[in-house]
Design an enzyme around this catalytic site. Sequence first.
Site, PDB file in Angstrom:
ATOM      1  N   LYS A  15      51.207  42.804  33.447  1.00  0.00           N
ATOM      2  CA  LYS A  15      49.715  42.248  34.420  1.00  0.00           C
ATOM      3  C   LYS A  15      48.939  41.541  33.184  1.00  0.00           C
ATOM      4  O   LYS A  15      49.768  41.479  32.354  1.00  0.00           O
ATOM      5  CB  LYS A  15      49.650  44.091  34.235  1.00  0.00           C
ATOM      6  CG  LYS A  15      49.677  44.784  35.295  1.00  0.00           C
ATOM      7  CD  LYS A  15      49.610  46.340  35.049  1.00  0.00           C
ATOM      8  CE  LYS A  15      50.204  47.023  36.374  1.00  0.00           C
ATOM      9  NZ  LYS A  15      49.283  46.550  37.425  1.00  0.00           N
ATOM     10  N   ARG A  89      56.986  52.101  44.300  1.00  0.00           N
ATOM     11  CA  ARG A  89      57.571  51.929  46.138  1.00  0.00           C
ATOM     12  C   ARG A  89      58.538  52.186  46.036  1.00  0.00           C
ATOM     13  O   ARG A  89      59.368  52.859  46.976  1.00  0.00           O
ATOM     14  CB  ARG A  89      57.022  50.968  47.004  1.00  0.00           C
ATOM     15  CG  ARG A  89      57.764  49.560  46.636  1.00  0.00           C
ATOM     16  CD  ARG A  89      57.143  48.470  47.006  1.00  0.00           C
ATOM     17  NE  ARG A  89      55.488  48.301  46.555  1.00  0.00           N
ATOM     18  CZ  ARG A  89      54.630  47.596  47.302  1.00  0.00           C
ATOM     19  NH1 ARG A  89      54.801  46.596  48.067  1.00  0.00           N
ATOM     20  NH2 ARG A  89      53.169  47.139  46.997  1.00  0.00           N
TER      21      ARG A  89
END
Length: 237
Positions: A15, A89
């Site tokens: 990020k 996920r």
Amino acid sequence: VGKGITFDTGGYDIKDDEDMLTMKSDMGGAAAVIGATLAIARAGIKANVTAVVAACENRVSGAAYLPGDILRTMSGRTVEVYNTDAEGRLTLIDAVTYAVEKEKAFAVIDIATLTGGQVVTFGSKYTALVSDSRVLSEMIQKASSASGERVWPLPADESFLTPLKESAVADYKNAGTKGGGTIAAGLFIREFAEGRHFAHLDIAGPAFLEGEEDGLAAGGTGCGVRLLYHTLRCLAE
């Protein structure tokens, strides 16, 4: 089932510095699950509830997973890593498999600070709901009214899942096209619920506030605790 990424750097798909600053909040789903389970127990609600949290960090290291890796999940199915920042996920699908296989869950609700798409769509105002279980979806929306935590259902349209099924080397990819990413992520996790009643709650926006908003102080909001509590209260009744 709560997402418990205690810090998320994004891994090798790292990020930028601004997005990484608040990533201590990436365990907001796990916090909500633990908080709600304690509240349900203390209130004496007559419901069998199991909280599942797969806690870890997503960091760059010599042992970190890489783009292009193929992971074999607890279910036996394989996932090709397209983006190491789509890590939540991957922990959630094994946590869901654990809930179904080991705990024999009849219904599964997962809650997670999962996608930037949720933030783009709803900001901090609404939790995104993805579910193809009419009864569970209705219970959650009823609980939303009782708790004051706002929920907005998104269409559980199978076409959003299609790009994640197009890996040439595995059963799934962990990320697909940018459009409809919040729905695709929810449907991807649902694949591992083995036909149980399932609902996915994305709290990426409302779980953590960078400034005071709607009477809430900056920081972690506890989003999801009241919603899950009232959902289980509705189910018990």
